[in-house]
Design a protein around this motif. Sequence first.
Motif, short mmCIF file in Angstrom:
data_model
loop_
_atom_site.label_atom_id
_atom_site.label_comp_id
_atom_site.label_asym_id
_atom_site.label_seq_id
_atom_site.Cartn_x
_atom_site.Cartn_y
_atom_site.Cartn_z
N VAL A 104 0.84 -1.20 0.00
CA VAL A 104 0.00 0.00 0.00
C VAL A 104 0.88 1.25 0.00
CG1 VAL A 104 -1.70 1.35 1.29
CG2 VAL A 104 -1.95 -1.13 1.13
N ALA A 105 1.89 1.25 0.87
CA ALA A 105 2.79 2.41 0.96
C ALA A 105 3.53 2.62 -0.36
CB ALA A 105 3.78 2.22 2.11
N ARG A 106 3.97 1.53 -0.97
CA ARG A 106 4.67 1.63 -2.24
C ARG A 106 3.76 2.20 -3.32
NH1 ARG A 106 5.52 -3.56 -3.57
NH2 ARG A 106 6.80 -3.75 -1.70
N TYR A 107 2.52 1.76 -3.33
CA TYR A 107 1.57 2.29 -4.32
C TYR A 107 1.36 3.79 -4.12
CZ TYR A 107 -2.57 3.09 -7.11
OH TYR A 107 -3.44 3.60 -8.06
N LEU A 108 1.18 4.21 -2.86
CA LEU A 108 0.97 5.63 -2.57
C LEU A 108 2.17 6.46 -3.01
CD1 LEU A 108 -0.64 5.36 0.99
CD2 LEU A 108 -1.80 6.13 -1.09
N ARG A 109 3.37 5.91 -2.81
CA ARG A 109 4.59 6.65 -3.19
C ARG A 109 4.76 6.73 -4.70
NH1 ARG A 109 10.22 4.22 -1.36
NH2 ARG A 109 9.72 2.81 -3.07
N GLU A 110 4.41 5.69 -5.39
CA GLU A 110 4.69 5.64 -6.83
C GLU A 110 3.60 6.25 -7.69
OE1 GLU A 110 5.58 1.59 -7.80
OE2 GLU A 110 7.38 1.52 -6.53
N PHE B 228 5.62 12.92 0.60
CA PHE B 228 5.85 12.58 2.01
C PHE B 228 6.42 11.19 2.19
CE2 PHE B 228 3.39 16.32 2.56
CZ PHE B 228 3.69 16.79 3.83
N LEU B 229 6.42 10.40 1.13
CA LEU B 229 6.90 9.02 1.24
C LEU B 229 8.20 8.77 0.50
CD1 LEU B 229 3.46 7.23 0.79
CD2 LEU B 229 4.89 7.10 2.83
N GLU B 230 8.71 9.79 -0.18
CA GLU B 230 9.86 9.57 -1.06
C GLU B 230 11.11 9.11 -0.31
OE1 GLU B 230 10.62 13.13 -3.16
OE2 GLU B 230 10.90 14.39 -1.38
N ASP B 231 11.26 9.51 0.96
CA ASP B 231 12.45 9.11 1.73
C ASP B 231 12.15 7.97 2.71
OD1 ASP B 231 14.02 11.08 0.53
OD2 ASP B 231 13.28 12.60 1.93
N VAL B 232 10.98 7.35 2.56
CA VAL B 232 10.56 6.28 3.47
C VAL B 232 10.88 4.92 2.86
CG1 VAL B 232 8.57 5.18 4.59
CG2 VAL B 232 8.73 7.69 4.48
N ASN B 233 11.44 4.04 3.68
CA ASN B 233 11.66 2.66 3.25
C ASN B 233 10.33 1.93 3.34
OD1 ASN B 233 12.30 -0.02 2.86
ND2 ASN B 233 14.12 0.02 4.15
N THR B 234 9.63 1.85 2.24
CA THR B 234 8.27 1.28 2.26
C THR B 234 8.28 -0.19 2.63
OG1 THR B 234 8.41 0.90 -0.14
CG2 THR B 234 7.36 2.94 0.60
N GLU B 235 9.40 -0.87 2.49
CA GLU B 235 9.45 -2.30 2.85
C GLU B 235 9.38 -2.50 4.35
OE1 GLU B 235 9.18 -4.55 0.46
OE2 GLU B 235 9.10 -2.77 -0.82
N LYS B 236 9.75 -1.47 5.11
CA LYS B 236 9.77 -1.60 6.57
C LYS B 236 8.71 -0.74 7.26
CE LYS B 236 14.68 -2.76 6.87
NZ LYS B 236 16.00 -2.42 7.47
N VAL B 237 7.93 -0.02 6.49
CA VAL B 237 6.95 0.89 7.11
C VAL B 237 5.85 0.09 7.80
CG1 VAL B 237 5.40 1.10 5.10
CG2 VAL B 237 5.64 3.01 6.70
N SER B 238 5.44 0.55 8.98
CA SER B 238 4.37 -0.09 9.73
C SER B 238 3.08 0.69 9.53
CB SER B 238 4.70 -0.14 11.22
OG SER B 238 4.68 1.17 11.78
#
Length: 348
Positions: free
Chosen positions: A39-45, A52-62
């Motif tokens: 979900v986080a990866r989809y929101l970022r891409e 707001f997600l460009e510097d977030v490691n989406t693989e580890k986001v809770s």
Amino acid sequence: MDTVTRYAAVNTKIRAMEGRFLKKDDYANMIQKRSVAEVARYLREYTSYRTFLEDVNTEKVSRRNLEEILKRNMINNIDRLMHYYHDSYRDFIRSLYMKYEIEDLKRLARAIANGRKEEILREIPHLFIGKYSRVDPQRVFEAGTVRELIYSVRGSEFYDYLEPLLDGKRDNLFRFEMALDMAYFSIIRENWKRISAADRKVLEKWQGVVADLYNLQWVYRGKKFYRLSPEELLNYTINFGDRLTFADRKALCYAKSLEELYRLTMSTGYGFLFNKEETRDIYMERRLNRYIYYRLKALKRLYRMNIIQTVAYVLFLEFEIRDIISIVESIRYNLPPDEVKKFLVRAV
């Protein structure tokens, strides 16, 4: 200041910001995902949340990390809109968004009562506490009991509404939450006295609908889960509304059973809250919010040069965040897409 001058610039900004809302295709794609990371990866891409997600490691986001990021985006957008308001209008906007501080205070109070304060403070930053009110966040975070939490907001807009609870012999979360909600409506009504009559008229209509729905929800919860007396229930209802008069609220509070409460509600136009007994508690919050969503959309179409445009934008953003978190929560329970849709504010 005339209406056009006041709202031309801010409404242009709002229209641009509304263009960043998620589309139906985004919802459809997200409910197919099977992890928070997806979900986080989809929101970022693919969405405006990429900033707001460009510097977030989406693989580890809770789930909690994601909620914090989304709320920070919300605060950023509220601050952008507040830039367009001055004097009494800015004071009113500040009071309007105290609702988010109140939600954080409620969540903290529940954590304290359940012995989970330190865990909650570590996991969930209470981003709004002290943002729009005179609350001192440090004093609030030091509170170890609900009573201490009440003392910690002394000097703020909320204290006078919470102080009467200090006479009680034990902490009561239901009374704490109702007192804060009453405080919110009283504060915004006091502040809207200083804005234009045209704006105030629409706000009275809008907040009257919200007050009706909150009152119905409170009376239901008070009767079903807390066994409160009719007198106490009535004392904590919001003292205004759109359809519900004082006599209506009194009749609801003095209903001798839940069945009588449901029957009385059917004549108010809000009977949808209590449809289908087996799903009443599961979907009540969603039914309430969806009704608010579509009523607000209607008001937004009717009143173009009005403060309701700002009110609507922020609430729609709130609902979008709620929906994203609902989708993420559904992943934990491995719900199929058709079931996930039942928990979303926006129809998909």
